[in-house]
Write a protein that holds these residues in place. Structure first.
Motif, PDB file in Angstrom:
ATOM      1  N   ILE A   1      87.808  64.182 -46.469  1.00 35.62           N
ATOM      2  CA  ILE A   1      88.414  63.514 -47.627  1.00 35.62           C
ATOM      3  C   ILE A   1      89.812  64.059 -47.880  1.00 35.62           C
ATOM      4  O   ILE A   1      90.756  63.312 -48.145  1.00 35.62           O
ATOM      5  CB  ILE A   1      87.529  63.692 -48.875  1.00 35.62           C
TER       6      ILE A   1
ATOM      7  N   ILE B   1      89.781  55.460 -48.763  1.00 35.06           N
ATOM      8  CA  ILE B   1      88.697  55.858 -47.861  1.00 35.06           C
ATOM      9  C   ILE B   1      87.433  55.067 -48.183  1.00 35.06           C
ATOM     10  O   ILE B   1      87.242  54.603 -49.309  1.00 35.06           O
ATOM     11  CB  ILE B   1      88.391  57.369 -47.972  1.00 35.06           C
TER      12      ILE B   1
ATOM     13  N   LEU C   1      84.109  55.623 -48.967  1.00 41.22           N
ATOM     14  CA  LEU C   1      83.264  56.733 -49.382  1.00 41.22           C
ATOM     15  C   LEU C   1      81.793  56.474 -49.042  1.00 41.22           C
ATOM     16  O   LEU C   1      81.053  57.415 -48.737  1.00 41.22           O
ATOM     17  CB  LEU C   1      83.420  56.972 -50.888  1.00 41.22           C
TER      18      LEU C   1
ATOM     19  N   ASP D   1      81.213  57.674 -45.530  1.00 43.85           N
ATOM     20  CA  ASP D   1      81.301  59.140 -45.470  1.00 43.85           C
ATOM     21  C   ASP D   1      80.042  59.795 -46.030  1.00 43.85           C
ATOM     22  O   ASP D   1      79.555  60.791 -45.474  1.00 43.85           O
ATOM     23  CB  ASP D   1      82.527  59.630 -46.253  1.00 43.85           C
TER      24      ASP D   1
ATOM     25  N   TRP E   1      89.454  60.975 -58.740  1.00 43.16           N
ATOM     26  CA  TRP E   1      89.113  59.738 -58.049  1.00 43.16           C
ATOM     27  C   TRP E   1      89.690  58.531 -58.782  1.00 43.16           C
ATOM     28  O   TRP E   1      89.685  58.472 -60.004  1.00 43.16           O
ATOM     29  CB  TRP E   1      87.586  59.594 -57.959  1.00 43.16           C
TER      30      TRP E   1
ATOM     31  N   ALA F   1      91.098  59.523 -53.210  1.00 40.52           N
ATOM     32  CA  ALA F   1      90.791  60.868 -53.692  1.00 40.52           C
ATOM     33  C   ALA F   1      92.051  61.727 -53.660  1.00 40.52           C
ATOM     34  O   ALA F   1      92.741  61.802 -52.634  1.00 40.52           O
ATOM     35  CB  ALA F   1      89.704  61.508 -52.835  1.00 40.52           C
TER      36      ALA F   1
END
Length: 445
Positions: A93, A101, A103, A106, A410, A441
């Motif tokens: 991150i 991204i 998330l 991930d 965030w 992030a």
């Protein structure tokens, strides 16, 4: 509510009083799971734990998995695995700081890696293929195949295209799981050979620290011949696939839903981050939060509870009656499909005022817990078939969340409004959010 799914008589329970009657008072009568073609094929003729018929075999395998993987002691021992995988997540991150991204992806990688390393001793090299098979099989298992709805129809059973697809999936699954078992057998043989040559008798295995992992334990039990119900490779494959699907999908979906709700509720996000950053004040960007300290983050725990109320990992708790019985004056025949609606229980305005709002403080006020004794709120189920992996799952949710909220601020990508986020669930047993969560992030320190 009673209705017919094709030929299948089905009861849906959505009140705490009747849920208690089914899951506690008459628990053994409703301790079976409804059968489905998808579960039968993908979980090796119900040789796992989640779909196995209630009885001595189920008790035997459940006990092995709890003792060897899911006990509180074992969950604590996996702390270094969680820390290592969380560290990898944070680095990933941080390397994308300021960029958008995915998330959801991930988080899925995080939970699948933790599960693989805890249960199999390593990250499965075929993890991506295993994840794909898991996602597809859970959709089939949580859905409605025509052959399931009309079990008396031999034609539907023979001609089912979905059934053919499931068998193709099963053959792919066999290759992956057979490889895991064969590699464990090869390594164990090598370890034993070295022990004999060096005159050592200490038992070692494929686990992270040279100890036995779950596959080693199952192979040892298979070889011992001492089990009441001897196990074959199919039993082992069913159990390890069970552990992977249950631990990976539910934990990742829960973290994802929590983050979605926090993005939609900045007040809650700010309060959670304040609690965590105050608790670990003075840390740096390399800090790994001690798991024992996470247990003291009271507001974070309330957030997880509230998310599980609105987005339970299992929206419908599936059961099947084992014999004729009566509940609340209604006759329920044997082999009736019974669905306890976690989704409906959690949105009951009688017990949860303004139920659609995300307000973690409500659990501070009502004192409800998810240990299976408060039937207004049973995200992990209740009774004999209550989820045995609750402790493992909570650790895999709370600890990553604490790190993510400590280390990063965030925000949503430009042009996306929190109020307009799509909250539709995907089909399947665990009903994760259909759309992936894309965020930006920014490191806190």
């Amino acid at each position: 509510m009673h209705f017919k799914l094709g030929e299948v008589s089905t009861i849906v329970i959505s009140s705490p009083e009747i849920a208690k009657e089914a899951l506690k008072t008459r628990d053994p009568i409703f301790a079976d799971k409804p059968e489905s073609i998808a579960a039968k094929i993908m979980w090796y003729d119900f040789k796992d734990i989640a779909f196995a018929a209630y009885g001595d075999y189920w008790r035997q395998m459940r006990k092995i998995c709890i003792v060897e993987l899911l006990s509180a002691k074992n969950v604590r021992s996996f702390g270094s695995i969680r820390s290592d995988e969380i560290s990898n997540l944070l680095k990933s991150i941080r390397s994308s700081s300021g960029s958008v991204i995915d998330l959801t992806t991930d988080i899925f990688k995080l939970t699948s890696s933790i599960t693989c390393r805890a249960a199999y001793g390593k990250v499965c090299r075929d993890r991506d293929a295993l994840i794909k098979l898991m996602n597809e099989s859970l959709v089939f298992t949580g859905g409605f195949m025509l052959a399931d709805l009309f079990p008396s129809s031999k034609l539907l059973n023979i001609m089912s295209l979905n059934k053919m697809k499931l068998w193709r999936m099963r053959r792919k699954l066999d290759v992956i799981l057979d490889d895991i078992i064969d590699e464990h057998k090869h390594n164990l043989a090598r370890i034993r050979s070295n022990e004999e040559s060096e005159n050592i008798t200490t038992t070692r295995g494929n686990g992270e620290f040279g100890n036995e992992d779950l596959v080693d334990v199952l192979l040892r039990q298979q070889e011992s011949g001492e089990l009441e119900f001897p196990i074959t490779n199919d039993n082992i494959k069913a159990i390890i696939y069970d552990m992977f699907t249950a631990a990976t999908e539910t934990s990742s979906a829960t973290i994802d839903w929590v983050m979605v709700e926090l993005m939609r509720n900045p007040r809650v996000m700010a309060k959670a981050q304040s609690e965590i950053r105050q608790a670990f004040k003075g840390g740096n960007n390399n800090i790994i939060i001690d798991e024992n300290q996470v247990g003291k983050l009271k507001y974070l725990k309330l957030i997880v509870k509230e998310s599980l109320r609105l987005h339970p990992a299992t929206p419908l708790i599936p059961r099947a009656s084992r014999e004729d019985t009566e509940i609340n004056g209604y006759f329920i025949p044997a082999k009736t499909k019974v669905l306890v609606s976690n989704f409906g229980l959690g949105r009951n305005p009688k017990y949860f005022p303004n139920p659609e709002s995300f307000r973690p403080e409500r659990f501070e006020e009502n004192g409800l817990d998810f240990n299976g004794s408060d039937f207004e709120y049973v995200p992990f189920g209740a009774g004999k078939r209550m989820c045995p992996g609750m402790t493992f799952g909570l650790a895999s949710v709370e600890v990553p969340l604490a790190h993510m909220l400590y280390h990063f601020n965030w925000e949503l990508p430009k042009g996306i409004k929190a109020s307009e986020m799509d909250m539709i669930e995907s089909p399947g047993i665990s009903a994760p959010r259909k759309q992936h969560l894309h965020v930006i992030a920014t490191p806190y320190i």
